[in-house]
Scaffold this active site. Sequence first.
Site, PDB file in Angstrom:
ATOM      1  N   GLY A 287      47.545  69.160  68.340  1.00 49.33           N
ATOM      2  CA  GLY A 287      46.215  68.862  68.809  1.00 49.33           C
ATOM      3  C   GLY A 287      45.851  67.478  69.092  1.00 49.33           C
ATOM      4  O   GLY A 287      46.602  66.877  70.050  1.00 49.33           O
ATOM      5  N   SER A 288      44.607  67.032  68.556  1.00 47.81           N
ATOM      6  CA  SER A 288      43.907  65.895  69.429  1.00 47.81           C
ATOM      7  C   SER A 288      44.870  64.567  69.310  1.00 47.81           C
ATOM      8  O   SER A 288      44.443  63.609  69.980  1.00 47.81           O
ATOM      9  CB  SER A 288      42.718  65.629  68.999  1.00 47.81           C
ATOM     10  N   VAL A 289      45.944  64.573  68.579  1.00 45.06           N
ATOM     11  CA  VAL A 289      46.687  63.414  68.555  1.00 45.06           C
ATOM     12  C   VAL A 289      47.401  62.936  70.017  1.00 45.06           C
ATOM     13  O   VAL A 289      47.889  62.022  70.034  1.00 45.06           O
ATOM     14  CB  VAL A 289      47.799  63.282  67.408  1.00 45.06           C
ATOM     15  N   PHE A 290      47.359  64.331  70.624  1.00 45.40           N
ATOM     16  CA  PHE A 290      47.823  64.000  72.040  1.00 45.40           C
ATOM     17  C   PHE A 290      46.960  63.441  73.167  1.00 45.40           C
ATOM     18  O   PHE A 290      47.294  62.748  74.071  1.00 45.40           O
ATOM     19  CB  PHE A 290      48.089  65.462  72.727  1.00 45.40           C
ATOM     20  N   LYS A 291      45.716  63.251  72.654  1.00 48.22           N
ATOM     21  CA  LYS A 291      44.778  62.512  73.375  1.00 48.22           C
ATOM     22  C   LYS A 291      45.166  61.133  73.632  1.00 48.22           C
ATOM     23  O   LYS A 291      44.678  60.505  74.752  1.00 48.22           O
ATOM     24  CB  LYS A 291      42.928  62.572  72.774  1.00 48.22           C
TER      25      LYS A 291
END
Lengths: 580, 129
Positions: A287-291
């Site tokens: 999820g958003s940890v990739f942002k």
Amino acid sequence: MSDLAWRREPFGWLTQAVWALERAFKKARAADQAEGDTRLRIFFLLALFATGFLFLAIGATRCALFSHREANDYAPPLGAARADLVDRNGQLLAVDLTHYGVYVDPREIWDTAETVRVLGQALPGLQSQRLDKALKSDRREYLMGGLTPDEKAKLQDLGLPGVSFEEEERRVYPLGSTAAHLVGFSDSSGVGLAGAERALDSDIRNAAGREPVALAMDLRVQAALDDELSKAVAKYRALGGIGIVVNVKTGEILGFSSQPDFDLNAPGKAPPDHMFNRGAASVYELGSVFKAFTLAAGLDSGVVTMNSSFDVSHPLELGGRLVHDFDKGDTTLQLWQVFTHSSNIGAAKMALMAGPQRMQDYFRRFGLFAAAPSELAESARPILPRQFSDQTLAQIAFGQGIAVSPLALATGYRSLLDGGIYSPLTIKKVQPGAQPQGRRVISEDTSAKILQLMRLNVTDPKGSGHKAEVPGLLVGGKTGSAQKPEHGRYGKNNVSSFVAVFPAEGPLSTDRYIVQITLDSPQKTPDSMGFITGGWNAAPTAGKVIARIAPFLGVKPQPGGANAPNPIAETSTDLGGDTQ
Amino acid sequence: MNGLAAFLGRSLRGFRLIEAGALVVLLVMVLGVYLAKAAAGRERGDITTIQSQIDDENKRLRLLQAEVAHLEEPARLERLSAQIGLGPTDVKHQGSPEALAEIARNALNEKTVKKGEAVPPAAVAGAPQ
């Protein structure tokens, strides 16, 4: 010529000496001194034997006096077949201990029934079939191993005829399940099968009997991580949890926990699910940890700046599918807000602006397209999209459509926070002063900006990671929550993560640490307000871990750190920027 | 040659001196080797016994080290601590000795603010200015 010929022969001098002696004998005979001739011959023989005996005596004396010293030079190392495994401070993690194997020789047994009865009582773990088989044999048979010295002494005191013992080395893990997946275990023949026992197998064997092998792990950090993670798994009724603590500067893994775990002394009795190393061998859509990677790529390539803003008022349609934001009230977000509000639409738009080729290139350089380069053999390869269309690119930008191991994520984050240099994490203790070699992925300036954004995500009241804040420890971080694919489609459960860094302020050269928490399928709790996202479970768990491990790592609370002004928010709110 | 022959020819009570001397040397050497070997055997026996004791002690030492490590297992200590009401120290309650004066000053200020009067920093004894 003939006079010189003897000099070239190997033992010419000896031949010459014998001839000289013979000439002396002849001269004595010619002088009519036969008695003198005989005595000379006897003396010569006597001298020859005396010299031989003298050499033998010297040799015997030398052997008698110094032979044991030479023998010790060739003595094999006493004790273990595998070296002790210790943490970075020398705390014992794995050790070879002398145990005893029990043997029975039926030919020496007087009373078989009595032997069966007594052995059955003394060795509760002994299988009766094995004992029966051994007693029917016509030779000495192995019964069972692993007896401690006390158990052996008790059995020996019974004085059973035909029962004997032999020493055997057994690998013992005195800390039981602590750091089970990091320490790993070996088989009865001393071959490492999992974790560090497998990863460092040759090092451990080579160091046997000499010195312990030190892991990077700090047992105090590991214990706090294990404790808080297991409490979080229980509290949020998650299927499992992963925790990783990394020293950003050295790349050392100071703590590594995968829940549920198992007792290293009895791995065969653990359910297979407990033995599974979720931190290294499992891959998740995180999820958003990739942002953080997406924003770093955008900033580093110059596609966006800290002043860029994005229109997120409407869902983004890609390939017939809509990309929504979790916070649906936003209209226009500046770059830092895309990060702190964890906007999927903003991240997807940024990735589309950068283009597939550039984004692939950055993600590959962050190590997200390959197994994490680690000593751990369990390190799993990621699951990647078959092709990089606009839709898959947009998904990857906010951490879906790509599944990586938590270990690979931690490795990538370390490069984000270590001035932009990518290098593998290590489970081995790094000697002070050693500089890990790596490759540059992003500039130091971009790395500093990501650090600022992560700090802002915790200090900003609307930041998704504000529940990770620990007063004075200057925590930064990024949340991530991704739906889990179940039966070919995304289901109700999710994988919640939080990647924290502390202290997140100060120059890049500051000693800082990553604390990464991932919970597999956490459930709602009364204090999570009905949410199951990372900000409500993984973030507070990371905060608790940080509060406990900071003193061990020498990070002191900074007065007023929690209320520090937000430099990015203050400067960028007045800047318009381009709306995307 | 004559000198050598004369030396070899010298005798004492019918025994040649050189032969008697060689015999004595031989006996001394045999005795020396015997004594050295016997002493070395005793030493070796002692060394083997001591080495065996050292090995046993080492085994016991390793066993004790493993037992200590087992007793200090973090999860076990957590359980024991919880039973007597101990737990990790809250970060708000952590501080360095150097910060004690500032903490005391802040606490005193908070007290006096409640009473309506401010206290200068120097009022805290020993507080660095």
